[in-house]
Design a protein around this motif. Structure first.
Motif, PDB file in Angstrom:
ATOM      1  N   VAL A 140       0.859  -1.190   0.000  1.00  0.00           N
ATOM      2  CA  VAL A 140       0.000   0.000   0.000  1.00  0.00           C
ATOM      3  C   VAL A 140       0.889   1.231   0.000  1.00  0.00           C
ATOM      4  CG1 VAL A 140      -1.824   1.256   1.223  1.00  0.00           C
ATOM      5  CG2 VAL A 140      -1.787  -1.251   1.286  1.00  0.00           C
ATOM      6  N   PRO A 141       0.746   2.122  -0.977  1.00  0.00           N
ATOM      7  CA  PRO A 141      -0.208   2.035  -2.085  1.00  0.00           C
ATOM      8  C   PRO A 141       0.212   0.995  -3.108  1.00  0.00           C
ATOM      9  CG  PRO A 141       1.208   3.942  -2.383  1.00  0.00           C
ATOM     10  CD  PRO A 141       1.554   3.380  -1.041  1.00  0.00           C
ATOM     11  N   SER A 142      -0.755   0.552  -3.869  1.00  0.00           N
ATOM     12  CA  SER A 142      -0.511  -0.525  -4.829  1.00  0.00           C
ATOM     13  C   SER A 142       0.223  -0.046  -6.066  1.00  0.00           C
ATOM     14  CB  SER A 142      -1.844  -1.162  -5.230  1.00  0.00           C
ATOM     15  OG  SER A 142      -2.715  -0.194  -5.803  1.00  0.00           O
ATOM     16  N   THR A 143       0.249   1.276  -6.286  1.00  0.00           N
ATOM     17  CA  THR A 143       0.959   1.843  -7.431  1.00  0.00           C
ATOM     18  C   THR A 143       1.742   3.073  -6.979  1.00  0.00           C
ATOM     19  OG1 THR A 143      -0.977   3.182  -8.005  1.00  0.00           O
ATOM     20  CG2 THR A 143      -0.728   1.079  -9.157  1.00  0.00           C
ATOM     21  N   GLU A 144       2.913   3.253  -7.553  1.00  0.00           N
ATOM     22  CA  GLU A 144       3.747   4.409  -7.232  1.00  0.00           C
ATOM     23  C   GLU A 144       3.089   5.705  -7.666  1.00  0.00           C
ATOM     24  OE1 GLU A 144       6.980   6.419  -5.648  1.00  0.00           O
ATOM     25  OE2 GLU A 144       6.457   4.284  -5.482  1.00  0.00           O
ATOM     26  N   SER A 145       2.242   5.642  -8.705  1.00  0.00           N
ATOM     27  CA  SER A 145       1.640   6.867  -9.256  1.00  0.00           C
ATOM     28  C   SER A 145       0.748   7.588  -8.255  1.00  0.00           C
ATOM     29  CB  SER A 145       0.844   6.539 -10.522  1.00  0.00           C
ATOM     30  OG  SER A 145      -0.230   5.650 -10.235  1.00  0.00           O
ATOM     31  N   GLN A 146       0.207   6.856  -7.267  1.00  0.00           N
ATOM     32  CA  GLN A 146      -0.660   7.510  -6.290  1.00  0.00           C
ATOM     33  C   GLN A 146       0.110   8.493  -5.408  1.00  0.00           C
ATOM     34  OE1 GLN A 146      -3.927   4.891  -4.573  1.00  0.00           O
ATOM     35  NE2 GLN A 146      -2.633   3.328  -5.523  1.00  0.00           N
ATOM     36  N   TRP A 147       1.406   8.266  -5.280  1.00  0.00           N
ATOM     37  CA  TRP A 147       2.231   9.194  -4.504  1.00  0.00           C
ATOM     38  C   TRP A 147       2.218  10.588  -5.116  1.00  0.00           C
ATOM     39  CZ3 TRP A 147       3.976   8.945   0.218  1.00  0.00           C
ATOM     40  CH2 TRP A 147       4.212   7.707   0.825  1.00  0.00           C
ATOM     41  N   ALA A 148       2.110  10.676  -6.430  1.00  0.00           N
ATOM     42  CA  ALA A 148       2.114  11.994  -7.080  1.00  0.00           C
ATOM     43  C   ALA A 148       0.932  12.832  -6.622  1.00  0.00           C
ATOM     44  CB  ALA A 148       2.089  11.828  -8.599  1.00  0.00           C
ATOM     45  N   MET A 149      -0.227  12.202  -6.492  1.00  0.00           N
ATOM     46  CA  MET A 149      -1.404  12.930  -5.997  1.00  0.00           C
ATOM     47  C   MET A 149      -1.228  13.345  -4.543  1.00  0.00           C
ATOM     48  SD  MET A 149      -3.943  13.803  -7.906  1.00  0.00           S
ATOM     49  CE  MET A 149      -5.024  14.161  -6.525  1.00  0.00           C
ATOM     50  N   ILE A 150      -0.695  12.461  -3.727  1.00  0.00           N
ATOM     51  CA  ILE A 150      -0.496  12.768  -2.309  1.00  0.00           C
ATOM     52  C   ILE A 150       0.485  13.921  -2.143  1.00  0.00           C
ATOM     53  CG2 ILE A 150       0.505  11.882  -0.168  1.00  0.00           C
ATOM     54  CD1 ILE A 150      -2.362  10.945  -0.667  1.00  0.00           C
ATOM     55  N   ARG A 151       1.561  13.908  -2.888  1.00  0.00           N
ATOM     56  CA  ARG A 151       2.550  14.991  -2.762  1.00  0.00           C
ATOM     57  C   ARG A 151       1.989  16.315  -3.243  1.00  0.00           C
ATOM     58  NH1 ARG A 151       6.238  10.593  -4.891  1.00  0.00           N
ATOM     59  NH2 ARG A 151       7.293   9.753  -3.032  1.00  0.00           N
ATOM     60  N   LEU A 152       1.204  16.273  -4.310  1.00  0.00           N
ATOM     61  CA  LEU A 152       0.563  17.493  -4.808  1.00  0.00           C
ATOM     62  C   LEU A 152      -0.381  18.059  -3.753  1.00  0.00           C
ATOM     63  CD1 LEU A 152      -0.329  19.536  -6.969  1.00  0.00           C
ATOM     64  CD2 LEU A 152      -1.860  17.777  -7.886  1.00  0.00           C
ATOM     65  N   LEU A 153      -1.183  17.208  -3.155  1.00  0.00           N
ATOM     66  CA  LEU A 153      -2.136  17.668  -2.147  1.00  0.00           C
ATOM     67  C   LEU A 153      -1.431  18.140  -0.878  1.00  0.00           C
ATOM     68  CD1 LEU A 153      -4.866  14.930  -2.647  1.00  0.00           C
ATOM     69  CD2 LEU A 153      -5.061  17.359  -3.220  1.00  0.00           C
ATOM     70  N   GLN A 154      -0.335  17.501  -0.544  1.00  0.00           N
ATOM     71  CA  GLN A 154       0.439  17.945   0.617  1.00  0.00           C
ATOM     72  C   GLN A 154       0.926  19.386   0.413  1.00  0.00           C
ATOM     73  OE1 GLN A 154       4.110  15.803   1.251  1.00  0.00           O
ATOM     74  NE2 GLN A 154       4.355  16.573   3.341  1.00  0.00           N
ATOM     75  N   GLU A 155       1.445  19.666  -0.761  1.00  0.00           N
ATOM     76  CA  GLU A 155       1.910  21.025  -1.065  1.00  0.00           C
ATOM     77  C   GLU A 155       0.761  22.029  -0.994  1.00  0.00           C
ATOM     78  OE1 GLU A 155       3.782  20.945  -4.853  1.00  0.00           O
ATOM     79  OE2 GLU A 155       5.463  19.670  -4.200  1.00  0.00           O
ATOM     80  N   GLU A 156      -0.380  21.663  -1.553  1.00  0.00           N
ATOM     81  CA  GLU A 156      -1.522  22.576  -1.550  1.00  0.00           C
ATOM     82  C   GLU A 156      -2.058  22.800  -0.132  1.00  0.00           C
ATOM     83  OE1 GLU A 156      -4.434  21.281  -4.387  1.00  0.00           O
ATOM     84  OE2 GLU A 156      -3.189  21.863  -6.098  1.00  0.00           O
ATOM     85  N   CYS A 157      -2.063  21.751   0.671  1.00  0.00           N
ATOM     86  CA  CYS A 157      -2.520  21.893   2.060  1.00  0.00           C
ATOM     87  C   CYS A 157      -1.561  22.786   2.848  1.00  0.00           C
ATOM     88  CB  CYS A 157      -2.638  20.524   2.724  1.00  0.00           C
ATOM     89  SG  CYS A 157      -4.065  19.547   2.180  1.00  0.00           S
ATOM     90  N   GLU A 158      -0.272  22.663   2.604  1.00  0.00           N
ATOM     91  CA  GLU A 158       0.703  23.539   3.260  1.00  0.00           C
ATOM     92  C   GLU A 158       0.463  24.990   2.881  1.00  0.00           C
ATOM     93  OE1 GLU A 158       4.372  21.896   1.937  1.00  0.00           O
ATOM     94  OE2 GLU A 158       4.459  20.357   3.511  1.00  0.00           O
ATOM     95  N   THR A 159       0.175  25.234   1.601  1.00  0.00           N
ATOM     96  CA  THR A 159      -0.082  26.594   1.121  1.00  0.00           C
ATOM     97  C   THR A 159      -1.328  27.183   1.770  1.00  0.00           C
ATOM     98  OG1 THR A 159       0.977  26.113  -1.001  1.00  0.00           O
ATOM     99  CG2 THR A 159      -0.522  27.991  -0.937  1.00  0.00           C
ATOM    100  N   LEU A 160      -2.321  26.345   2.000  1.00  0.00           N
ATOM    101  CA  LEU A 160      -3.568  26.808   2.608  1.00  0.00           C
ATOM    102  C   LEU A 160      -3.439  27.017   4.122  1.00  0.00           C
ATOM    103  CD1 LEU A 160      -6.251  24.663   0.742  1.00  0.00           C
ATOM    104  CD2 LEU A 160      -5.881  27.119   0.533  1.00  0.00           C
ATOM    105  N   GLY A 161      -2.333  26.581   4.700  1.00  0.00           N
ATOM    106  CA  GLY A 161      -2.122  26.790   6.131  1.00  0.00           C
ATOM    107  C   GLY A 161      -2.640  25.680   7.017  1.00  0.00           C
TER     108      GLY A 161
END
Length: 423
Positions: free
Chosen positions: A30-51
């Motif tokens: 888990v996760p079953s594919t490496e590609s899912q990490w790209a979404m998680i990292r993108l959302l992590q950056e956006e959440c950091e920007t939002l505070g």
């Protein structure tokens, strides 16, 4: 309204174009594919920007975080902490992992050419579900993939709502937690691997249902079974009285079940045992079963029936070695409802009433991340994304319904704060 509508669509296009299919592997990785990490990292950056604070990404690609409460200085009550969960994976149904969304402006009511070069057409007479959306803007794929509104429309919804709350100081709210998880489509393995100390909410919501107005707080109890049959192999020249053919033993086992209690013969709240597949050779056969029922007692009875049939099979074939493994996958959300937490469901209907949305309550013949989260003591009902035809290249997302889903999220957050004021 127009600005937020545009932001919602822009975010959806951004997320949809990030490939993130999951691959069934039984939760071994888990996760079953490496590609899912790209979404998680993108959302992590956006959440950091939002505070957002308390951001955490686990080694299983589960992202959690909190938007701190924003209340007036003289507020003396307690606003319940609410969570929103969405999954970052898209389903693998043998279509391309690459999604190319497009907008059909003011749908004219006819056929929709998804991909002229590949001659992929969504025909109006084959898809009567298009009819209510004539004249509206609709998001579709190019026909080579699913659209990914399951569940990236929910991600866009949540992220746009968070942005709205951050930029508008007049919108008061309690602590809002988010959880973005992988591998929902292949067994809810993201939510199963969550550290729930990082999601300390009073109740939560998934946004993982379909058309405008859908509400789900009843899902299947779900489990799986694996029956392994070790036969006795022998050369045909000396097989009489020696050979125990595991494939035929598996056939006898499958025929022990009622053919009327299978997915193709049931509907509504009727449960089933589904023989999903058989793997066999000269020495071993493995039967894979899915077990489903809304009623917990009937669900447990189905598991008992499987074990009883295995015992009967062993008696019929004493020289075979037959084993059975049963496991629970998720539970019925409704079994988690209490007097203290049922307000989470009441808020959904009150929010719809405020928005002029007609509820369409469904006992889902399936499950969501909320089906597992609810087993952890966090009631997690589910409401609509606005999309239709999940898991299909003909999936589509009417933008008006999509916007209503975003309004639902904001209205729920406001309702939860308002209810705290009057206590």
């Amino acid at each position: 309204m127009l600005v937020k509508r545009e932001e919602l669509v822009t975010r959806f296009f951004k997320y949809a174009q990030v490939p993130s299919q999951s691959k069934p592997n039984g939760g071994l990785v888990v996760p079953s594919t490496e590609s899912q990490w790209a979404m998680i990292r993108l959302l992590q950056e956006e959440c950091e920007t939002l505070g957002l604070v308390d951001l955490h990404v686990s080694d299983k690609a589960v992202l959690t975080g909190r938007l701190p409460a924003h209340v007036p200085d003289d507020f003396s009550g307690r606003v319940p902490a609410v969570g929103f969960c969405a999954h970052v994976d898209t389903v693998d149904v043998s279509l391309s992992p690459e999604v190319h969304p497009q907008v059909i402006h003011a749908y004219d009511g006819g056929d929709i050419v998804l991909n002229e070069a590949a001659n992929i057409v969504m025909k109006r007479d084959e898809h009567p579900e298009l009819a209510p959306y004539e004249g509206q803007d609709i998001i579709v794929s190019d026909g080579t993939s699913v659209l990914g509104a399951d569940n990236k429309s929910a991600i866009a919804n949540i992220m746009t709502a968070l942005h709205t709350l951050v930029e508008d100081s007049s919108l008061y709210h309690g602590d809002i937690y988010v959880a973005f998880v992988p591998d929902e489509e292949c067994g809810l393995f993201g939510s199963k691997s969550m550290d729930y100390t990082k999601f300390p909410v009073d109740f939560a919501y998934t946004i993982d249902s379909c058309e405008l107005g859908e509400v789900v707080y009843e899902t299947f109890n779900a489990g799986s079974g694996t029956v392994t049959i070790h036969g006795v192999s022998a050369h045909p020249m000396s097989a009489k009285g020696v050979l125990v053919n595991p494939t035929l033993v598996a056939v006898d086992f499958i025929n022990m079940f009622n053919r009327e209690e299978t997915p193709e013969c049931t509907e509504g709240k009727e449960g089933y045992i589904w023989c999903q597949g058989v793997q066999s050779n000269q020495s071993t056969a493995i039967v894979f079963l899915n077990i489903r029922d809304h009623d917990k007692l009937k669900y447990e009875a189905k598991k008992d029936l499987i074990e009883a049939n295995v015992k009967q099979l062993q008696a019929l074939y004493p020289r075979a070695t037959i084993t059975c493994e049963l496991s629970d996958t998720y539970g019925n959300i409704a079994d988690a409802i209490t007097e203290d937490n049922k307000k989470a469901i009441d808020y959904v209907y009150e929010a719809m009433d405020r928005l002029g949305i007609t509820p369409k309550t469904i006992a889902m013949r399936g499950g969501t991340d909320g089906s597992f989260i609810s087993t952890q003591g966090i009631l997690t009902p589910n409401y609509f994304t606005g999309a239709l035809n999940f898991h299909s290249k003909y999936e589509f997302l009417p933008i008006d319904s999509f916007y209503k889903s975003y309004e639902m999220t904001l209205t729920l957050i406001r309702l939860i704060y308002e209810k705290a004021l009057v206590r």
